[in-house]
Design a protein around this motif. Sequence first.
Motif, PDB file in Angstrom:
ATOM      1  N   ASP A 141      23.078  34.809  14.890  1.00 54.88           N
ATOM      2  CA  ASP A 141      23.899  33.957  15.746  1.00 54.88           C
ATOM      3  C   ASP A 141      25.352  34.406  15.655  1.00 54.88           C
ATOM      4  O   ASP A 141      26.047  34.089  14.689  1.00 54.88           O
ATOM      5  CB  ASP A 141      23.774  32.496  15.316  1.00 54.88           C
ATOM      6  CG  ASP A 141      24.651  31.581  16.158  1.00 54.88           C
ATOM      7  OD1 ASP A 141      25.215  32.046  17.169  1.00 54.88           O
ATOM      8  OD2 ASP A 141      24.773  30.389  15.808  1.00 54.88           O
ATOM      9  N   PRO A 142      25.837  35.161  16.655  1.00 49.59           N
ATOM     10  CA  PRO A 142      27.228  35.649  16.615  1.00 49.59           C
ATOM     11  C   PRO A 142      28.263  34.528  16.543  1.00 49.59           C
ATOM     12  O   PRO A 142      29.416  34.782  16.197  1.00 49.59           O
ATOM     13  CB  PRO A 142      27.364  36.429  17.928  1.00 49.59           C
ATOM     14  CG  PRO A 142      25.958  36.809  18.298  1.00 49.59           C
ATOM     15  CD  PRO A 142      25.104  35.673  17.831  1.00 49.59           C
ATOM     16  N   GLU A 143      27.866  33.299  16.863  1.00 49.40           N
ATOM     17  CA  GLU A 143      28.790  32.161  16.808  1.00 49.40           C
ATOM     18  C   GLU A 143      28.859  31.526  15.425  1.00 49.40           C
ATOM     19  O   GLU A 143      29.524  30.497  15.245  1.00 49.40           O
ATOM     20  CB  GLU A 143      28.365  31.106  17.837  1.00 49.40           C
ATOM     21  CG  GLU A 143      28.369  31.588  19.272  1.00 49.40           C
ATOM     22  CD  GLU A 143      29.729  32.107  19.699  1.00 49.40           C
ATOM     23  OE1 GLU A 143      30.742  31.433  19.418  1.00 49.40           O
ATOM     24  OE2 GLU A 143      29.784  33.201  20.306  1.00 49.40           O
TER      25      GLU A 143
ATOM     26  N   ARG B 169      25.286  36.254  11.085  1.00 45.94           N
ATOM     27  CA  ARG B 169      25.943  36.630  12.335  1.00 45.94           C
ATOM     28  C   ARG B 169      25.066  37.535  13.199  1.00 45.94           C
ATOM     29  O   ARG B 169      25.212  37.563  14.422  1.00 45.94           O
ATOM     30  CB  ARG B 169      27.292  37.296  12.043  1.00 45.94           C
ATOM     31  CG  ARG B 169      28.385  36.300  11.670  1.00 45.94           C
ATOM     32  CD  ARG B 169      29.741  36.959  11.607  1.00 45.94           C
ATOM     33  NE  ARG B 169      29.884  37.825  10.442  1.00 45.94           N
ATOM     34  CZ  ARG B 169      30.362  37.408   9.269  1.00 45.94           C
ATOM     35  NH1 ARG B 169      30.714  36.144   9.105  1.00 45.94           N
ATOM     36  NH2 ARG B 169      30.464  38.248   8.258  1.00 45.94           N
ATOM     37  N   GLN B 170      24.166  38.278  12.567  1.00 43.16           N
ATOM     38  CA  GLN B 170      23.204  39.053  13.347  1.00 43.16           C
ATOM     39  C   GLN B 170      22.310  38.134  14.173  1.00 43.16           C
ATOM     40  O   GLN B 170      21.963  38.456  15.310  1.00 43.16           O
ATOM     41  CB  GLN B 170      22.324  39.901  12.422  1.00 43.16           C
ATOM     42  CG  GLN B 170      23.001  41.121  11.848  1.00 43.16           C
ATOM     43  CD  GLN B 170      22.041  41.962  11.025  1.00 43.16           C
ATOM     44  OE1 GLN B 170      20.830  41.718  11.011  1.00 43.16           O
ATOM     45  NE2 GLN B 170      22.565  42.955  10.328  1.00 43.16           N
TER      46      GLN B 170
END
Length: 255
Positions: free
Chosen positions: A154-156, A151-152
């Motif tokens: 790619d927040p998606e 998530r760091q």
Amino acid sequence: MPMAFTASAEVYDRFIGRYVRPLAPRFADFAGITTGPVLDVGCGPGVLCAVLAERVGATNVAAVETWEPHVVACRARVPGADVRLGRFDRLPFADGAFAAALSQLMLPFVNDPTRVAAEMRRVVRPGGVVAASTFAAEGFAPTHAFWEAARQIDPETPDQEHPPFSHQGEIVELWEGAGVVEIEGETIEIEARYANFDDYWAPFVAGIGPAAEYLRAQPVPRRETIREACFEMLGNRNVGFTLRAQVLAVKGRVK
């Protein structure tokens, strides 16, 4: 079994097996297993099956698994046990054949948990025990670190840390729906040791579990970036370290 878990017994043992080994005897204690016959539903390579065999004798233990290489591994690990290739929603055993049926870390990955719960209840005699265990939401430290790192980058990144039955109430509700009574729950804390970061990372590369599937689908540069972020998150660990897991266990009796 989902494709995410069709890995060799050796890879499975390096990933989930580190936690299953300390979990299995505690789960068997929680379920109160002192006599057979006992059924292990979703036995994998046979860690829990072996613990059950130590307690009640291999000939009093049966197991079912959907992936044949794990059936083979379980048979080799627990000679004398009745280990079968079959479906969890159509257990290949007679009504009331067992004093207990246990499912360890399997429920989140089945297509029809309601049917599986009904089948586990069906094959247990009146007064017998039906028990299951699952990882709590965000309770499996190895994949928690992985998804935080992903998530760091790619927040998606899709949320993979709240699968079905990662809250105790969900299992209780499933058991109630199956007609199981006298339901009790417990949280089991376990930990596993890693020699270094490479020891931790190897199962993700080998391809077991949803995290490995996600990693495999990423471009190579992103895979390396996730690896580095995970390395940093775990504290640059090139020496031995331990990670924890929180397991939810629920049991009840057949009327």
